[in-house]
Each structure stands twice: as C-alpha cells, then as structure tokens.
Write an enzyme that holds these catalytic residues in place. Structure first.
Site, PDB file in Angstrom:
ATOM      1  N   TYR A  21       0.829  -1.197   0.000  1.00 42.89           N
ATOM      2  CA  TYR A  21       0.000   0.000   0.000  1.00 42.89           C
ATOM      3  C   TYR A  21       0.870   1.256   0.000  1.00 42.89           C
ATOM      4  O   TYR A  21       1.508   1.592   0.999  1.00 42.89           O
ATOM      5  CB  TYR A  21      -0.936   0.007   1.210  1.00 42.89           C
ATOM      6  CG  TYR A  21      -1.821  -1.207   1.320  1.00 42.89           C
ATOM      7  CD1 TYR A  21      -2.303  -1.863   0.179  1.00 42.89           C
ATOM      8  CD2 TYR A  21      -2.187  -1.717   2.561  1.00 42.89           C
ATOM      9  CE1 TYR A  21      -3.112  -2.986   0.279  1.00 42.89           C
ATOM     10  CE2 TYR A  21      -3.007  -2.832   2.668  1.00 42.89           C
ATOM     11  CZ  TYR A  21      -3.456  -3.468   1.527  1.00 42.89           C
ATOM     12  OH  TYR A  21      -4.261  -4.575   1.639  1.00 42.89           O
ATOM     13  N   HIS A  45       0.182 -12.093   1.209  1.00 38.83           N
ATOM     14  CA  HIS A  45      -0.638 -11.092   0.539  1.00 38.83           C
ATOM     15  C   HIS A  45      -0.929 -11.474  -0.919  1.00 38.83           C
ATOM     16  O   HIS A  45      -0.030 -11.534  -1.739  1.00 38.83           O
ATOM     17  CB  HIS A  45       0.080  -9.743   0.585  1.00 38.83           C
ATOM     18  CG  HIS A  45      -0.787  -8.575   0.245  1.00 38.83           C
ATOM     19  ND1 HIS A  45      -0.307  -7.289   0.201  1.00 38.83           N
ATOM     20  CD2 HIS A  45      -2.118  -8.486  -0.057  1.00 38.83           C
ATOM     21  CE1 HIS A  45      -1.291  -6.459  -0.097  1.00 38.83           C
ATOM     22  NE2 HIS A  45      -2.385  -7.170  -0.283  1.00 38.83           N
TER      23      HIS A  45
END
Length: 314
Positions: free
Chosen positions: A56, A119
């Site tokens: 992110y 992830h």
C-alpha cells in the site's frame, strides 16, 4: 462497538476494522496529519484492529501507520502482510519473507505484529506457497515476530483449498461478502467453523462500487458490475439512507466473520463508518436490493494465475 473472537486466537477484534491502505495514497493523496488523527479517533471509538501491507503506497501506509501508533501500539491489534510489494512485484520466497517481516517491523516501529499474512496468494505458484512461503511464516511465528499467521487473496475457492490443506490462524477474503457478493458463505465460512481459523472480510464497499464515491479508473470489475452503483444509490435514496451505510451494516451483521475491514484515512470517513454501526436497515430494502442486483450477483473478476482461480468447490 461490538467485538468477536478471531478464530482460535486470543484476539477479540472490533467488528469494524481499520484498513490502512488509504494512508498510502492508494485512492487519493492523504494528508498525513489527518490520517494520524483518524487513527487516534478510531482507537478512541473502540476500533482495535488495524490492517496494512508493504504494497500500500509502496511502504508509505506502513510508515504512516507506524508514526500514528506511537504510544498506542499496545492498545490495538496490528496486522501486516508480505509477498506483494508492487502492482506486479511478487516475491514469496523463503528469504524474502524473512526479510519482509523485519522491514515491516522497522516501518511500523514495533518489535512484533499480532498477525502476519501472505498477501494475494493467487499471483504465485502453489508450489512456492507450500515449499517456501508457509515454512517462512511458521519460522516467523516461532520467532515471536508475529503472534499469528494468515493468508489473503481474491479467489475465495483457492483460499479455501489452501486453508483446508494447511494450518493458518486466519484467512482474509476481500470483495466476497457484501451486497453483491456472498460466495464466501458457500465454502469458506463452513470451513472456518470446522478448522477454527478466524475469518475476516475486506472491501465491503467493493472498492467504492457500494458507495457514492467515484469508482477508481483502475477497478477491475466488469462494466455491468460497476454500473450497478447508480441504481443502488437511487434505491437507497428512496429509503432515505446512504448506500455505504447499508453496505457496511450488512457486512458487519455477518456473525461468522470476525471483522469487516474498510479503508480509511480521514475522520469524516471514519465517522461515517462508525455511524453505520447504529443503522437499522429499513424493512424491505435488502429484499429490493437483492432483486436489483440479481442479474450480476456473484459476478467476479479474476486476478493472478489462471490455475489459482478455482471456480467451484473441490
């Protein structure tokens, strides 16, 4: 704020989870001081689960969250991820994951995370997940740098297959339990009850489709799914409620899911999400929504390797 036990862990997490991706300028530029203020207000209002990742903002979200949590780390449960570092940058090798946890801990200004997650597991081979990623995660858990380990991804069937074959403390599924998607209920929810892992839901607004905000240009949903936003907004206006409030309340009402994680980086959005905790969905609205979305219900886009996008239970 209500809390639910996250599987077999010792964590009782707020049903509203703080998704920190917007702190990394994922949707638009975030004012850092406002982002920090939103983290502090969330904690004050009982939000105790914060989820972030190196991906992110290319580490920006982790860095900002670490600053925001100074002096407050022990008040919350902190989760981050590994394996994905950019839009097309994936590395689930044993050595990279061991390095990743140390990098994340430095950015987050802590010596441990409560939850460390693989992830977006759909982007790499099943063999690498089994032979390298999982052993690395187990090593990190044994070291104490992460109290629990989990996995995340988009293909809900693939998540279920990995969780069935291996031992994880948590599974985070995104975009699969909301007003237009409920495929998580078919296999992953029953499996979580059978095996005892904690189940988390992210993206309850399906990356803004179920809100009045503009849908990002990078959104991968089919055109017919994006197009449902306008009629849903009109329907909710007829009932004098906000679409995003209804979407949030609907997602948080699912008791099989411990926490619903939504992206936040300013106090206005946080207050809106907190408001949804007190919403009573008007009688008849969910039935009308179900009729409206029926033609596109569970229409999902696919990401990652084709072999990881299982379409049915195995």
């Amino acid at each position: 704020m209500d809390y639910r036990k996250l599987g077999k862990t010792d964590m009782h997490v707020s049903i509203l989870g703080f998704g920190a991706s917007p702190l990394g300028d994922v949707f638009e530029v975030c004012d850092e001081q406002e982002g920090i203020a939103s983290v502090h207000l969330a904690i004050d209002q009982g939000v105790n689960f914060f989820d972030v990742a190196p991906f992110y903002g290319e580490t920006l979200a982790e860095t900002r969250l670490g600053r925001a949590l100074k002096g407050k780390r022990k008040d919350i449960y902190l989760a981050t991820k590994c394996g994905r570092y950019g839009l097309r940058d994936f590395d689930f090798s044993y050595g990279r994951i061991l390095k990743s946890i140390d990098e994340s801990l430095e950015r987050l200004q802590t010596d441990y995370v409560d939850l460390f997650q693989l992830h977006d597991i759909e982007f790499v081979s099943h063999q690498q997940i089994i032979e390298e990623a999982i052993p690395a995660m187990q090593h990190i858990k044994a070291s104490g740098k992460a109290r629990y380990i989990g996995l995340t991804g988009l293909p809900v069937r693939y998540l279920a297959s990995l969780a069935r074959e291996n031992e994880f403390d948590t599974v985070l599924s995104w975009a699969h339990y909301n007003l237009i998607q409920d495929e998580i209920l078919e296999e992953l929810v029953p499996l979580s009850k059978e095996k005892g892992f904690g189940l988390m839901n992210a993206a309850p607004l399906v990356q803004r489709i179920l809100s009045d905000a503009p849908i990002p240009t990078w959104h991968n949903a089919p055109a017919e799914v994006k197009a449902i936003q306008a009629p849903l907004l009109a329907l909710c206006r007829d009932y004098q409620v906000a679409l995003s409030d209804v979407a949030m309340r609907f997602a948080m009402d699912q008791e099989a899911i411990a926490t619903t994680i939504v992206g936040m980086s300013d106090r206005e959005v946080l207050r809106r999400n907190l408001r949804a905790l007190d919403l009573k969905i008007p009688d008849g609205l969910l039935e009308d929504i179900a009729k409206l979305v029926a033609p596109i219900k569970n229409t999902m886009w696919y990401e990652g390797l084709p072999e990881n996008n299982l379409r049915k239970k195995i």
